[in-house]
Motif scaffolding. Structure first.
Motif, PDB file in Angstrom:
ATOM      1  N   PHE A  46     -38.921  73.424 -32.102  1.00  0.00           N
ATOM      2  CA  PHE A  46     -39.069  73.411 -30.655  1.00  0.00           C
ATOM      3  C   PHE A  46     -39.768  72.165 -30.123  1.00  0.00           C
ATOM      4  O   PHE A  46     -39.497  71.724 -29.017  1.00  0.00           O
ATOM      5  N   ALA A  47     -40.696  71.611 -30.885  1.00  0.00           N
ATOM      6  CA  ALA A  47     -41.463  70.456 -30.404  1.00  0.00           C
ATOM      7  C   ALA A  47     -40.754  69.132 -30.720  1.00  0.00           C
ATOM      8  O   ALA A  47     -41.001  68.124 -30.072  1.00  0.00           O
ATOM      9  N   GLY A  48     -39.859  69.144 -31.709  1.00  0.00           N
ATOM     10  CA  GLY A  48     -39.232  67.907 -32.152  1.00  0.00           C
ATOM     11  C   GLY A  48     -40.146  67.148 -33.099  1.00  0.00           C
ATOM     12  O   GLY A  48     -41.348  67.400 -33.169  1.00  0.00           O
ATOM     13  N   GLY A  49     -39.574  66.231 -33.834  1.00  0.00           N
ATOM     14  CA  GLY A  49     -40.360  65.444 -34.784  1.00  0.00           C
ATOM     15  C   GLY A  49     -39.778  65.514 -36.182  1.00  0.00           C
ATOM     16  O   GLY A  49     -38.636  65.926 -36.383  1.00  0.00           O
ATOM     17  N   THR A  96     -39.348  60.417 -34.464  1.00  0.00           N
ATOM     18  CA  THR A  96     -38.039  60.843 -34.979  1.00  0.00           C
ATOM     19  C   THR A  96     -37.048  59.675 -34.984  1.00  0.00           C
ATOM     20  O   THR A  96     -35.851  59.883 -35.115  1.00  0.00           O
ATOM     21  N   SER A  97     -37.537  58.471 -34.784  1.00  0.00           N
ATOM     22  CA  SER A  97     -36.643  57.319 -34.774  1.00  0.00           C
ATOM     23  C   SER A  97     -36.221  56.979 -36.203  1.00  0.00           C
ATOM     24  O   SER A  97     -36.949  57.213 -37.164  1.00  0.00           O
ATOM     25  N   GLY A  98     -35.046  56.406 -36.319  1.00  0.00           N
ATOM     26  CA  GLY A  98     -34.545  56.047 -37.641  1.00  0.00           C
ATOM     27  C   GLY A  98     -33.831  57.195 -38.313  1.00  0.00           C
ATOM     28  O   GLY A  98     -33.800  58.312 -37.820  1.00  0.00           O
ATOM     29  N   GLU A  99     -33.235  56.914 -39.464  1.00  0.00           N
ATOM     30  CA  GLU A  99     -32.495  57.933 -40.186  1.00  0.00           C
ATOM     31  C   GLU A  99     -33.432  58.798 -41.014  1.00  0.00           C
ATOM     32  O   GLU A  99     -34.499  58.362 -41.434  1.00  0.00           O
ATOM     33  N   GLN A 131     -35.232  66.250 -27.434  1.00  0.00           N
ATOM     34  CA  GLN A 131     -34.312  66.932 -26.521  1.00  0.00           C
ATOM     35  C   GLN A 131     -33.695  68.156 -27.183  1.00  0.00           C
ATOM     36  O   GLN A 131     -33.547  69.210 -26.557  1.00  0.00           O
ATOM     37  N   VAL A 132     -33.358  68.018 -28.471  1.00  0.00           N
ATOM     38  CA  VAL A 132     -32.814  69.165 -29.214  1.00  0.00           C
ATOM     39  C   VAL A 132     -33.858  70.271 -29.297  1.00  0.00           C
ATOM     40  O   VAL A 132     -33.557  71.458 -29.114  1.00  0.00           O
ATOM     41  N   GLY A 133     -35.117  69.879 -29.571  1.00  0.00           N
ATOM     42  CA  GLY A 133     -36.199  70.857 -29.628  1.00  0.00           C
ATOM     43  C   GLY A 133     -36.369  71.590 -28.313  1.00  0.00           C
ATOM     44  O   GLY A 133     -36.573  72.809 -28.282  1.00  0.00           O
ATOM     45  N   LYS A 134     -36.264  70.851 -27.205  1.00  0.00           N
ATOM     46  CA  LYS A 134     -36.384  71.452 -25.877  1.00  0.00           C
ATOM     47  C   LYS A 134     -35.250  72.437 -25.619  1.00  0.00           C
ATOM     48  O   LYS A 134     -35.456  73.532 -25.076  1.00  0.00           O
ATOM     49  N   ASP A 135     -34.035  72.061 -26.025  1.00  0.00           N
ATOM     50  CA  ASP A 135     -32.874  72.939 -25.849  1.00  0.00           C
ATOM     51  C   ASP A 135     -33.014  74.209 -26.693  1.00  0.00           C
ATOM     52  O   ASP A 135     -32.701  75.311 -26.229  1.00  0.00           O
ATOM     53  N   LEU A 136     -33.472  74.047 -27.927  1.00  0.00           N
ATOM     54  CA  LEU A 136     -33.662  75.206 -28.809  1.00  0.00           C
ATOM     55  C   LEU A 136     -34.719  76.156 -28.244  1.00  0.00           C
ATOM     56  O   LEU A 136     -34.580  77.376 -28.319  1.00  0.00           O
TER      57      LEU A 136
END
Length: 306
Positions: A46-49, A96-99, A131-136
């Motif tokens: 939910f928070a991303g990272g 979360t930048s980079g692969e 953004q994915v974390g926010k959507d989830l």
């Protein structure tokens, strides 16, 4: 099989005011904890990272691991021990930048530089964009809301609207207390915990439906005793089943909590709290709310007649 006598008559509804105060205190403590801590402690979902699970051959500490990762641009880094082993840790980073592969290799290289080649095992790496974390997070909340709406409609169709309102308030009560306990213990809220909340809703509802069904049955058989007496009788008549169901469920969940390992530890903890609170609410929240509704309706009828 019965653990209680068939003719038992415990005055559960007589304790409904004390139970209401107890529930309000638990909810308020949880809400205060959430406000003080700035909301729930959201996990990576939910928070991303970035999340990395690592295991060391030798003894390590969270502080030393954090120092070893300073050379990497990971943003805010949180390191905590994971599972039962003292040399296994979770590393959480905001960046979360980079692969994913590049971040994993970077962390592995920095740790091996400090602890030695082959001394660090990368067990798991996950990355979720903000953004994915926010959507989830939004979808997880909507799942709970849709479940509540569906339950409201179902119970209204099967029983009456007042039964549905009582059940929904009891379910909200269960989720709020479980969420408050998570906040108090600093545990993370992620997708598996949302699944646990939905399981708690289903379990608590099942227990409540059993009591409600007996109340409806007894209203026809013992309606002359008065609604309060009928509710109390129904709770007592289903008490043996409640104890059996809750007891066996608790044994399974407790086994998951103790033996399941770190990955499902929080999930099992949520179920553990939810089963206890759900059993309590079906007796002391959902059923007494029907009495409150009936008393209010009677008072309005008397006022109108006067």
């Amino acid at each position: 099989m019965q653990f209680v006598k068939p003719d038992i008559n415990v005055d559960f509804v007589g304790k409904r005011k004390a139970a209401a105060i107890f529930s309000l205190v638990l909810i308020l403590v949880g809400l205060i904890s959430l406000m003080v801590k700035g909301g729930p402690n959201y996990g990576i979902d939910f928070a991303g990272g970035t999340l990395v699970q690592v295991k060391f051959e030798d003894k390590a500490s969270a502080g030393d691991i954090k120092d070893a990762l300073e050379e990497l641009d990971l943003g805010g880094v949180v390191v905590q021990q994971f599972g039962d082993e003292a040399n296994e840790f979770l590393i959480r980073a905001q960046n979360t930048s980079g692969e994913l592969k590049g971040i994993s290799q970077g962390i592995s290289g920095a740790l091996e530089k400090s602890y030695g080649d082959g001394k660090v095992e990368m067990r798991r790496t996950e990355m979720v964009g903000p953004q994915v974390g926010k959507d989830l997070r939004a979808k997880g909340m909507m799942a709970l809301v849709y479940a509540m709406i569906g339950i409201l409609i179902y119970i209204t169709m099967r029983f009456e609207f007042r039964f549905a309102v009582g059940a929904i308030i009891a379910l909200v009560h269960d989720v709020l207390i479980t969420l408050g306990v998570f906040s108090l213990f600093g545990k993370e809220i992620d997708l598996p915990i949302i699944a646990a909340f939905l399981a708690i809703i289903g379990y608590s509802l099942n227990d409540t439906i059993i009591v409600y069904d007996r109340i409806r049955e007894n209203m026809g058989k013992h309606g002359r005793e008065g609604f309060t007496a009928v509710v109390n009788r129904s709770i007592n008549e289903t008490l043996s089943r409640t104890i059996l169901t809750s007891g066996t469920t608790m044994l399974v969940v407790l086994a998951l909590f103790v033996l399941g390992g770190g990955v499902i530890h929080n999930f099992a903890f949520a179920l553990l709290v939810g089963v206890v609170v759900g059993t309590y609410s079906s007796i002391f929240v959902a059923s007494p709310l029907l009495i409150f509704w009936e008393e209010r309706r009677s008072q309005k009828a008397e006022t109108t007649a006067a």
